[in-house]
Design an enzyme around this catalytic site. Structure first.
Site, mmCIF file in Angstrom:
data_model
loop_
_atom_site.group_PDB
_atom_site.id
_atom_site.type_symbol
_atom_site.label_atom_id
_atom_site.label_comp_id
_atom_site.label_asym_id
_atom_site.label_seq_id
_atom_site.Cartn_x
_atom_site.Cartn_y
_atom_site.Cartn_z
ATOM 1 C CE LYS A 112 -32.401 -2.359 -32.627
ATOM 2 N NZ LYS A 112 -32.001 -2.667 -31.010
HETATM 3 C C1 LIG Z 1 -29.546 0.477 -35.799
HETATM 4 C C2 LIG Z 1 -29.231 0.181 -34.443
HETATM 5 N N1 LIG Z 1 -27.545 -0.349 -34.771
HETATM 6 C C3 LIG Z 1 -27.310 -0.661 -32.919
HETATM 7 C C4 LIG Z 1 -27.469 -0.867 -32.157
HETATM 8 C C5 LIG Z 1 -27.105 -1.193 -31.165
HETATM 9 O O1 LIG Z 1 -27.164 -2.564 -30.317
HETATM 10 P P1 LIG Z 1 -27.336 -2.770 -28.763
HETATM 11 O O2 LIG Z 1 -28.307 -2.562 -28.298
HETATM 12 O O3 LIG Z 1 -27.883 -4.354 -29.238
HETATM 13 O O4 LIG Z 1 -26.267 -2.953 -28.281
HETATM 14 C C6 LIG Z 1 -29.073 -0.460 -31.972
HETATM 15 C C7 LIG Z 1 -30.617 -0.830 -30.954
HETATM 16 O O5 LIG Z 1 -30.338 -1.193 -30.535
HETATM 17 C C8 LIG Z 1 -29.704 0.305 -33.455
HETATM 18 O O6 LIG Z 1 -31.111 0.031 -33.707
HETATM 19 N N1 LIG Z 2 -31.737 0.342 -30.037
HETATM 20 C C1 LIG Z 2 -32.902 -0.233 -29.453
HETATM 21 C C2 LIG Z 2 -32.927 -0.543 -28.247
HETATM 22 C C3 LIG Z 2 -32.965 -1.458 -27.793
HETATM 23 O O1 LIG Z 2 -32.563 -2.468 -27.919
HETATM 24 P P1 LIG Z 2 -32.577 -3.675 -27.151
HETATM 25 O O2 LIG Z 2 -31.583 -4.210 -28.226
HETATM 26 O O3 LIG Z 2 -32.608 -4.603 -25.793
HETATM 27 O O4 LIG Z 2 -34.170 -3.932 -27.241
HETATM 28 C C4 LIG Z 2 -33.772 0.060 -30.480
HETATM 29 O O5 LIG Z 2 -34.102 0.289 -30.906
HETATM 30 O O6 LIG Z 2 -35.160 -0.137 -29.445
#
Ligand SMILES: Cc1ncc(COP(=O)(O)O)c(C=O)c1O
Ligand SMILES: N[C@@H](CCOP(=O)(O)O)C(=O)O
Length: 469
Positions: A112
């Site tokens: 993120k």
């Molecule tokens: C460590 C981790 N892996 C994978 C994901 C999944 O990613 P996305 O929500 O973009 O599919 C998340 C949360 O979004 C995460 O925090």
């Molecule tokens: N896994 C995410 C959930 C939110 O997902 P986002 O990519 O839409 O912000 C988290 O870690 O909060």
């Protein structure tokens, strides 16, 4: 570049407008009016560029004239200067065909940071010329929250209200959020799941008498700028492995469908992606949707990969928009039906179209633990549970032998120390930058999981839009 809503009736905005708005006013998500694309020569020219310069090349078509190229470059240099690896997102080879793309070298140790470090700077830049105070509301299953808080803590003209499901994030994830004591950071624990928190955030945007009082914005991947910044590492990795001359496959641990949608956009822009493997845990709505068209919401099962304990995957709407021929009005009807019934049967023609690029896998806890153990025993790599799910899906995939497979390593194993220790017998050490996390003071409020309670909490603390503004 203009941005249109997936539900067809919100006004089209430029990049700055879409970034500050977060969510479209008709409940849809902003997407570029058309996908930009690169020639093979333009992709080949990315070989040897630094991460920041790759970011400028990939994002410039989306940013349009909201920033000059020099301004965009300065923001990228600053954002990626906070990563503790010179390559920002290094590739690590596991065996002859499998690679990990380590996306966890930013300040909060998850992918993120790649987007949120930049988004924090974009907010600051766009707010510097406006008489506006932003009220950012977000929902997190653990990682978005800490990355967004790190990116926005202490910034002028912004407050951030972050909802997390009480007891359903790891202790490291929670502390990364709740130990940031800046007055503009407001952590809210709710008794419910991530889906409940995400639904409340969307409901606040849709609730006119609340949304009209504040300049709301979003840091979840519903905000287009989040996804835009994530497209970059697909180009950066693929070019290092031989693109555009050689196709590459990616395995992506998936929850909200944001990260893997960024891969889809990279493919639309001309990057030769052989396959995007959508790796889910037992909360498998996306696997069911892509393999059989069954997009119906089940109950959320808490797992060792809590950031993927999601049933309603916001960004799937962006893919559905393209699969519906970009007919936003038709998709609005489909999505309203889904919101009522919690079920959607995706027509087989659309499932077939998506299968050209996507494949999916549902990895259960044993499969996750096996992948984690195997990576430790054969390559000496500790994987966090989310990455282990991605790697398990990569191992299970049916792909031509000469296609390299890159698994996105989405979090540092130290964020999930208990699960990693259970899987491998090794307890990951907290990296220096958060070494004192357990000595820091925590601050958060627990608020009942009702829209009314959360809105009241925010309204008592947020800066309203000035009368007459
Ligand atoms: C460590 C981790 N892996 C994978 C994901 C999944 O990613 P996305 O929500 O973009 O599919 C998340 C949360 O979004 C995460 O925090
Ligand atoms: N896994 C995410 C959930 C939110 O997902 P986002 O990519 O839409 O912000 C988290 O870690 O909060």
């Amino acid at each position: 570049m203009r941005y249109v809503s997936t539900r067809g009736s919100a006004p089209a905005l430029d990049f700055e407008g879409a970034t500050l708005a977060g969510l479209a006013s008709d409940g849809g998500l902003y997407v570029p009016a058309a996908w930009p694309s690169f020639s093979t020569d333009e992709i080949a020219a990315m070989a040897g560029l630094s991460y920041a310069d790759t970011a400028v090349a990939v994002m410039a078509p989306f940013v349009g004239d909201a920033l000059t190229r020099e301004e965009l470059r300065a923001l990228c240099v600053e954002a990626y200067g906070r990563f503790d690896h010179a390559a920002v997102t290094p590739l690590v080879q596991l065996d002859e065909r499998n690679w990990l793309l380590e996306l966890f070298h930013g300040p909060t140790l998850a992918f993120k940071d790649v987007a949120l470090q930049l988004l924090g700077l974009l907010f600051e830049r766009f707010l510097s010329t406006r008489d506006t105070h932003l009220t950012v509301i977000g929902a997190t299953s653990g990682d978005t929250g800490s990355a967004a808080i790190d990116a926005l803590a202490g910034r002028a003209k912004v407050d951030i209200f972050m909802l997390h499901p009480a007891g359903r994030v790891s202790d490291v994830q929670r502390r990364q959020m709740t130990t940031v004591l800046s007055p503009n950071v407001h952590n809210i624990a709710i008794d419910g799941s991530f889906d409940d928190a995400q639904a409340m955030v969307k409901a606040m945007f849709a609730h006119q008498s609340f949304a009209g009082r504040f300049q709301l914005s979003a840091v979840n991947s519903i905000n287009w700028a989040r996804l835009m910044a994530q497209i970059v590492y697909y180009f950066y990795a693929a070019v290092r492995l031989g693109a555009p001359g050689r196709p590459v496959a990616f395995s992506v641990p998936t929850g909200n469908f944001g990260d893997v949608f960024a891969g889809y956009v990279a493919s639309r822009m001309g990057l030769p992606i052989a396959k995007l493997l959508v790796a889910t845990n037992v909360n498998d709505i996306l696997h069911r949707a892509l393999s059989s068209g069954d997009y119906s919401v089940g109950t959320v099962t808490p797992t060792a990969a809590p950031s993927m304990d999601i049933q309603v995957s916001s960004n799937f709407e962006r893919l559905l928009f393209d699969l519906h021929g970009r007919d936003g009005i038709a998709l609005a009807g489909t999505m309203h039906g889904f919101e009522q019934s919690k079920r959607l049967a995706i027509p087989q023609a659309m499932v077939g179209e998506a299968a050209g690029l996507f494949a999916s896998a549902r990895i259960d806890p044993d499969g996750m633990a096996l992948a984690m153990r195997k990576a430790w025993q054969t390559s000496g790599q500790l994987l966090d549970p989310h990455t282990a799910i991605g790697l398990a899906a990569a191992h299970a995939a049916d792909l031509p032998a000469d296609v390299p497979v890159v698994t996105l390593a989405t979090a540092h194993p130290a964020k999930f120390r208990d699960a990693v220790e259970r899987g491998t017998g090794q307890r990951p050490i907290l990296p220096l930058r958060i070494g004192d996390l357990f000595d820091r003071e925590e601050r958060f409020d627990t608020v009942p999981a009702t829209l009314d309670s959360v809105e009241t909490y925010i309204a008592e603390r947020a800066v309203p839009i000035a009368v007459g503004a």
